[in-house]
Design a protein around this motif. Structure first.
Motif, short mmCIF file in Angstrom:
data_model
loop_
_atom_site.label_atom_id
_atom_site.label_comp_id
_atom_site.label_asym_id
_atom_site.label_seq_id
_atom_site.Cartn_x
_atom_site.Cartn_y
_atom_site.Cartn_z
N TYR A 23 61.54 31.82 92.76
CA TYR A 23 62.42 30.70 92.39
C TYR A 23 62.47 29.68 93.52
CZ TYR A 23 64.20 32.91 88.16
OH TYR A 23 64.32 33.47 86.91
N ARG A 59 60.75 28.38 88.55
CA ARG A 59 59.88 29.44 89.05
C ARG A 59 58.48 28.92 89.30
NH1 ARG A 59 59.59 34.55 85.50
NH2 ARG A 59 60.08 33.12 83.80
N ASP A 81 62.37 40.61 84.85
CA ASP A 81 61.78 39.67 83.89
C ASP A 81 61.36 40.43 82.64
OD1 ASP A 81 60.28 37.83 82.49
OD2 ASP A 81 59.11 37.16 84.21
N VAL A 118 68.93 36.00 91.66
CA VAL A 118 67.47 36.04 91.84
C VAL A 118 67.04 36.63 93.17
CG1 VAL A 118 67.28 34.03 90.33
CG2 VAL A 118 67.18 33.70 92.82
N ALA A 137 61.42 40.83 89.77
CA ALA A 137 61.26 39.73 90.71
C ALA A 137 61.40 40.24 92.14
CB ALA A 137 62.31 38.66 90.43
N ASP A 156 55.90 33.32 90.88
CA ASP A 156 57.13 33.69 90.15
C ASP A 156 58.39 33.57 91.02
OD1 ASP A 156 56.10 34.10 87.65
OD2 ASP A 156 55.78 36.25 87.92
N ARG A 160 67.01 35.38 96.27
CA ARG A 160 66.37 34.50 97.25
C ARG A 160 67.22 34.34 98.50
NH1 ARG A 160 62.97 30.23 97.35
NH2 ARG A 160 63.61 30.38 99.53
#
Length: 385
Positions: A143, A136, A319, A169, A308, A141, A171
């Motif tokens: 990834y 991270r 988180d 996550v 996130a 923050d 992304r």
């Protein structure tokens, strides 16, 4: 007609994995939606049902054409239907491919925190999980890939299982990032198995990039309508393999493992989804993203929690590191005190032990119920701590 995603659907008593919970519990864990399937899919299934006979089913040319057409039209990757093979699911395909392309005792690289079943597919096949953890950015923050570590780990393996977009996550990997993964894989002679099952659930205004559209050599892409169109119970997925020799090996493995034959409804549902499902999907994406924005605002106001940024999947990565590094205990507390059932981040590896995963593919009222339970559970956790 715009689908009514606010309409509550009672899934209890339907043998639902997600909803086989206590009467006062709210499941927001496993990745399936609480929305009714798109009308064209239900109509196709009804026609199949009305036929009344559910014998052995073949895979017609229309199946591969529908899959190839969707990725060509929707995602700008010109897929040849000859590259497409049917399988009963992305996970069975991954397990089969691990056994086909590696030997017992060999390492297989993954990038945690990542879908936990990757670990099962590797370990249950007698191989070794070799993690290259995402890191991270301390300022944003977000990834990122640890390029030096990935380079070192790929030097020790023949297979990388990638997740694009990344679960949990959220992304969406850029074309430049995927190209660099491809360059490292080529340098080390590694095959990239890219799980792209969540690719169609991205925020409006954003697009995912198919890995093999950037680095087709030695690539295997696993896709399915199951996440985007909520069809996991029909057990339908595809592998897309541009290289003929690699494709032959993959398909031999799928047939060896008996995971390349469709059930009576899988073909019709897949063709309907990838031929007529686009309007429903676009509406669902907008609704889910609105749920995400709403949930982030609420969660960020809960002391000790931070959501996130998530541009992909209908899952929110939360988180909780300010409160604990034991997400298993926190999830157990939430469920015991409020009935909220979310996934503990520890099972995804990497830094997941301080995170929760929450499924937001449900009516807004159900999201609000879950957020209220989360708020109450965290308040009592803080008191307990």
């Amino acid at each position: 007609m715009t689908p009514d995603f606010d309409a509550p659907i009672d899934r209890r008593g339907t043998h639902s994995l997600k909803w086989d919970v206590g009467a006062d519990e709210l499941p927001m864990w496993v990745a399936d939606m609480d929305f009714a399937a798109a009308a064209p899919i239900r109509q196709a299934l009804q026609r199949r049902l009305d036929n009344g006979v559910f014998g052995y089913t073949m895979v017609p040319d229309e199946y591969a054409a529908a899959v190839a057409g969707w990725w060509t039209r929707r995602h700008g990757w010109a897929v040849d239907p000859a590259w497409v093979g049917l399988t009963t699911g992305v996970v069975p395909a991954i397990s089969s491919i691990v056994r086909t392309l590696t030997q017992p005792g060999e390492p297989v690289v993954v990038a945690p925190p990542v879908y936990n079943i990757f670990f099962n597919s590797i370990v249950n096949s007698g191989r070794i999980v070799l993690p290259s953890p995402l890191r991270r950015d301390p300022d944003t923050d977000a990834y990122e890939i640890d390029w030096d570590d990935l380079d070192a780990k790929l030097a020790q393996t023949r297979l990388l299982i990638w997740c694009n977009p990344h679960n949990p996550v959220g992304r969406i990997w850029s074309a430049d990032e995927l190209a660099r993964v491809g360059e490292l894989a080529a340098t080390h002679g590694v095959t990239v198995l890219s799980d792209e099952i969540h690719c169609d659930v991205v925020a409006p205004g954003h697009a995912y990039v198919p890995y093999a559209s950037i680095a087709p050599a030695n690539s295997i892409t696993c896709v399915a309508p199951t996440k985007a169109f909520n069809l996991a119970g029909l057990q339908t997925a595809s592998v897309i393999v541009p290289d003929a020799e690699l494709r032959a090996a993959v398909m031999r493995g799928l047939n060896r493992d008996e995971v390349a034959e469709p059930n009576a409804f899988a073909i019709d549902a897949t063709i309907a989804a990838f031929t007529h499902g686009e309007p429903w999907l676009d509406a669902a994406r907008a609704y889910i993203q609105a749920n995400k924005h709403h949930a982030v605002d609420v969660i960020d106001a809960i002391p000790g929690l931070r959501a996130a940024e998530s541009l992909a999947t209908y899952l929110l990565w939360i988180d909780a590191t300010a409160l604990t590094d034991d997400s298993v205990a926190l999830c157990a507390h939430l469920r015991a005190t409020t009935g909220l059932y979310v996934s503990d981040g520890a099972e995804y590896g990497g830094d997941g032990a301080g995170f929760l995963r929450m499924n937001l593919a449900c009516p807004r009222a159900r999201v609000d119920d879950g957020l209220d339970r989360l708020r109450r559970g965290i308040a009592t956790w803080n008191t307990k701590a």
